[in-house]
Design a protein around this motif. Sequence first.
Motif, mmCIF file in Angstrom:
data_model
loop_
_atom_site.group_PDB
_atom_site.id
_atom_site.type_symbol
_atom_site.label_atom_id
_atom_site.label_comp_id
_atom_site.label_asym_id
_atom_site.label_seq_id
_atom_site.Cartn_x
_atom_site.Cartn_y
_atom_site.Cartn_z
ATOM 1 N N GLU A 54 -42.171 2.682 -139.687
ATOM 2 C CA GLU A 54 -42.589 3.789 -138.791
ATOM 3 C C GLU A 54 -43.554 4.753 -139.487
ATOM 4 O O GLU A 54 -44.336 5.424 -138.832
ATOM 5 C CB GLU A 54 -41.372 4.617 -138.337
ATOM 6 C CG GLU A 54 -40.372 3.876 -137.485
ATOM 7 C CD GLU A 54 -39.200 3.352 -138.316
ATOM 8 O OE1 GLU A 54 -39.399 3.054 -139.523
ATOM 9 O OE2 GLU A 54 -38.096 3.232 -137.762
ATOM 10 N N TYR A 55 -43.455 4.839 -140.828
ATOM 11 C CA TYR A 55 -44.240 5.865 -141.542
ATOM 12 C C TYR A 55 -45.618 5.288 -141.899
ATOM 13 O O TYR A 55 -45.845 4.771 -142.989
ATOM 14 C CB TYR A 55 -43.478 6.353 -142.786
ATOM 15 C CG TYR A 55 -44.076 7.630 -143.346
ATOM 16 C CD1 TYR A 55 -43.931 8.843 -142.665
ATOM 17 C CD2 TYR A 55 -44.800 7.624 -144.528
ATOM 18 C CE1 TYR A 55 -44.490 10.010 -143.151
ATOM 19 C CE2 TYR A 55 -45.372 8.790 -145.025
ATOM 20 C CZ TYR A 55 -45.203 9.978 -144.323
ATOM 21 O OH TYR A 55 -45.777 11.133 -144.809
ATOM 22 N N TYR A 56 -46.543 5.393 -140.919
ATOM 23 C CA TYR A 56 -47.876 4.792 -141.045
ATOM 24 C C TYR A 56 -48.774 5.477 -142.105
ATOM 25 O O TYR A 56 -49.672 4.828 -142.637
ATOM 26 C CB TYR A 56 -48.595 4.822 -139.668
ATOM 27 C CG TYR A 56 -48.797 6.236 -139.213
ATOM 28 C CD1 TYR A 56 -49.887 6.969 -139.627
ATOM 29 C CD2 TYR A 56 -47.825 6.885 -138.449
ATOM 30 C CE1 TYR A 56 -50.023 8.311 -139.293
ATOM 31 C CE2 TYR A 56 -47.958 8.217 -138.119
ATOM 32 C CZ TYR A 56 -49.051 8.915 -138.543
ATOM 33 O OH TYR A 56 -49.179 10.227 -138.249
ATOM 34 N N GLY A 166 -51.188 18.730 -145.199
ATOM 35 C CA GLY A 166 -50.593 19.013 -143.892
ATOM 36 C C GLY A 166 -49.294 19.792 -143.994
ATOM 37 O O GLY A 166 -48.833 20.364 -143.011
ATOM 38 N N ASN A 167 -48.672 19.817 -145.174
ATOM 39 C CA ASN A 167 -47.431 20.568 -145.330
ATOM 40 C C ASN A 167 -47.674 22.062 -145.570
ATOM 41 O O ASN A 167 -46.728 22.839 -145.680
ATOM 42 C CB ASN A 167 -46.559 19.970 -146.448
ATOM 43 C CG ASN A 167 -46.123 18.550 -146.145
ATOM 44 O OD1 ASN A 167 -46.208 17.667 -146.984
ATOM 45 N ND2 ASN A 167 -45.664 18.298 -144.921
ATOM 46 N N PHE A 168 -48.955 22.444 -145.674
ATOM 47 C CA PHE A 168 -49.298 23.870 -145.736
ATOM 48 C C PHE A 168 -49.693 24.328 -144.339
ATOM 49 O O PHE A 168 -50.268 23.545 -143.573
ATOM 50 C CB PHE A 168 -50.509 24.096 -146.647
ATOM 51 C CG PHE A 168 -50.359 23.600 -148.053
ATOM 52 C CD1 PHE A 168 -49.157 23.718 -148.733
ATOM 53 C CD2 PHE A 168 -51.449 23.049 -148.718
ATOM 54 C CE1 PHE A 168 -49.039 23.274 -150.043
ATOM 55 C CE2 PHE A 168 -51.334 22.605 -150.027
ATOM 56 C CZ PHE A 168 -50.131 22.718 -150.693
ATOM 57 N N ALA A 206 -42.528 8.340 -136.627
ATOM 58 C CA ALA A 206 -42.779 8.394 -138.080
ATOM 59 C C ALA A 206 -41.822 9.353 -138.791
ATOM 60 O O ALA A 206 -41.556 9.200 -139.980
ATOM 61 C CB ALA A 206 -44.232 8.809 -138.339
ATOM 62 N N TYR A 207 -41.312 10.357 -138.043
ATOM 63 C CA TYR A 207 -40.425 11.356 -138.657
ATOM 64 C C TYR A 207 -38.980 11.226 -138.161
ATOM 65 O O TYR A 207 -38.139 12.074 -138.444
ATOM 66 C CB TYR A 207 -40.976 12.772 -138.410
ATOM 67 C CG TYR A 207 -42.295 12.974 -139.150
ATOM 68 C CD1 TYR A 207 -42.311 13.535 -140.420
ATOM 69 C CD2 TYR A 207 -43.499 12.537 -138.601
ATOM 70 C CE1 TYR A 207 -43.498 13.696 -141.121
ATOM 71 C CE2 TYR A 207 -44.696 12.685 -139.297
ATOM 72 C CZ TYR A 207 -44.683 13.255 -140.551
ATOM 73 O OH TYR A 207 -45.860 13.388 -141.257
ATOM 74 N N ASN A 208 -38.728 10.151 -137.405
ATOM 75 C CA ASN A 208 -37.365 9.864 -136.918
ATOM 76 C C ASN A 208 -37.123 8.366 -137.077
ATOM 77 O O ASN A 208 -36.975 7.649 -136.088
ATOM 78 C CB ASN A 208 -37.224 10.263 -135.439
ATOM 79 C CG ASN A 208 -37.226 11.764 -135.239
ATOM 80 O OD1 ASN A 208 -36.226 12.433 -135.488
ATOM 81 N ND2 ASN A 208 -38.355 12.302 -134.811
ATOM 82 N N THR A 280 -37.428 23.366 -142.071
ATOM 83 C CA THR A 280 -37.607 22.883 -143.449
ATOM 84 C C THR A 280 -39.015 22.379 -143.754
ATOM 85 O O THR A 280 -39.385 22.279 -144.926
ATOM 86 C CB THR A 280 -36.603 21.743 -143.758
ATOM 87 O OG1 THR A 280 -36.686 20.769 -142.705
ATOM 88 C CG2 THR A 280 -35.184 22.270 -143.853
ATOM 89 N N GLU A 281 -39.788 22.006 -142.717
ATOM 90 C CA GLU A 281 -41.129 21.471 -143.028
ATOM 91 C C GLU A 281 -42.029 21.521 -141.802
ATOM 92 O O GLU A 281 -41.572 21.307 -140.677
ATOM 93 C CB GLU A 281 -41.033 20.017 -143.497
ATOM 94 C CG GLU A 281 -42.355 19.452 -143.996
ATOM 95 C CD GLU A 281 -42.235 17.982 -144.416
ATOM 96 O OE1 GLU A 281 -42.533 17.692 -145.576
ATOM 97 O OE2 GLU A 281 -41.850 17.144 -143.582
ATOM 98 N N ASN A 282 -43.314 21.792 -142.049
ATOM 99 C CA ASN A 282 -44.372 21.541 -141.063
ATOM 100 C C ASN A 282 -45.256 20.447 -141.619
ATOM 101 O O ASN A 282 -45.469 20.376 -142.837
ATOM 102 C CB ASN A 282 -45.250 22.782 -140.860
ATOM 103 C CG ASN A 282 -44.537 23.860 -140.087
ATOM 104 O OD1 ASN A 282 -43.803 23.561 -139.142
ATOM 105 N ND2 ASN A 282 -44.745 25.110 -140.483
ATOM 106 N N SER A 283 -45.768 19.612 -140.749
ATOM 107 C CA SER A 283 -46.721 18.592 -141.180
ATOM 108 C C SER A 283 -47.874 18.615 -140.172
ATOM 109 O O SER A 283 -47.793 18.012 -139.105
ATOM 110 C CB SER A 283 -46.016 17.232 -141.239
ATOM 111 O OG SER A 283 -46.820 16.287 -141.887
ATOM 112 N N TYR A 284 -48.930 19.375 -140.557
ATOM 113 C CA TYR A 284 -50.070 19.563 -139.637
ATOM 114 C C TYR A 284 -50.937 18.313 -139.577
ATOM 115 O O TYR A 284 -51.126 17.628 -140.593
ATOM 116 C CB TYR A 284 -50.942 20.734 -140.127
ATOM 117 C CG TYR A 284 -50.368 22.082 -139.777
ATOM 118 C CD1 TYR A 284 -50.769 22.757 -138.632
ATOM 119 C CD2 TYR A 284 -49.414 22.675 -140.601
ATOM 120 C CE1 TYR A 284 -50.231 24.005 -138.318
ATOM 121 C CE2 TYR A 284 -48.871 23.909 -140.291
ATOM 122 C CZ TYR A 284 -49.289 24.571 -139.143
ATOM 123 O OH TYR A 284 -48.749 25.799 -138.834
#
Length: 320
Positions: A54-56, A166-168, A206-208, A280-284
């Motif tokens: 899932e994590y492309y 993207g985590n910023f 990708a995140y689940n 806990t996280e953002n992924s822009y």
Amino acid sequence: MHKAAVQNLDRPQDDEFLADVLYGLSQTQKQLPPKYFYDQKGSEYFDEICELSEYYPYRTELTMLRDVARDLGNHFAGLAPQGLEIVEFGAGSLRKVGALLTSLGNVRSFTAIDISEEHLINSCRLLESQYRELSIHPCVHDFTKPLTIHTSDRTRLGFFPGSTIGNFNPGEASEFLHNAGATLGTNSYLLIGVDTKKPEPILRQAYNDNKGITAKFNKNVLERINRELDGNFNPIHFAHHAFYNEPEGRIEMHLRSLKEQTIKIAGHNFEFHRGESIHTENSYKYSPDEFTSLAQESGWSKQHLWLDSDELFAVYLLQY
Ligand code: AVI
């Protein structure tokens, strides 16, 4: 690589971790900085995430890097007479830089900057056994902060793969790009991987992931607080929750309390309502236009953009 060769700059101390946790959990929307995911266990979980179907982002970028490295070889032919120096920010497992080291041919030195000391040293040792001629400089540092590295007359190529930018949030991303420019110097280059905007189901999956590895990665921060800061979280009483926030253009990860509970950390109590979450996280995710503007506002000009055929991931060559 000798143990003494490891540069240990402003390594985050336990008191900084504690201060960030106490501050974050005191906010109305409880939050924790995502950099604390990456202790030894969290870094291992992240490596497992990279292997998930899932994590492309990981495999897409890795595949792209072969073509990118070939194009870069042409770009730098004649431009880097003293050879290249690669500086990787947030080096992690160093699995991507190999594509560049092999194809570019004229890389003389490699500085790897990462917050997780044990993981960094182990990765550098492995790299050293594969590239014996390369001068390797591990540097334990929070790469979100400015840094002065040794001077040389080689052409510097910063490397920031994986869409870690993207985590910023966009303000922090701009600050990182400014700092990276100051670290690398005028006329340096930055090769940066950035996740693109795409249909929501691809992002959500990708995140689940089905195996629940992302959930373990997310919950590990609670176990880390228990281990290092004398916390009493029971991870069973929190659920992993990740969704795409379309207006903000970001995946958000949260840990949602499954019941009303009081958590104690280093003598401080934190109340949780049932359903209340810790962010806990953002992924822009950035479109090419959005990222090109962000880079320009931060002092970098776009030299080249590579996209895979499905436009799942972008790699940019920027010049400072
Ligand atoms: C490191 N970073 C780019 C990953 C991401 O996709 O935002 C971290 C991650 N979080 C959950 N899965 C992976």
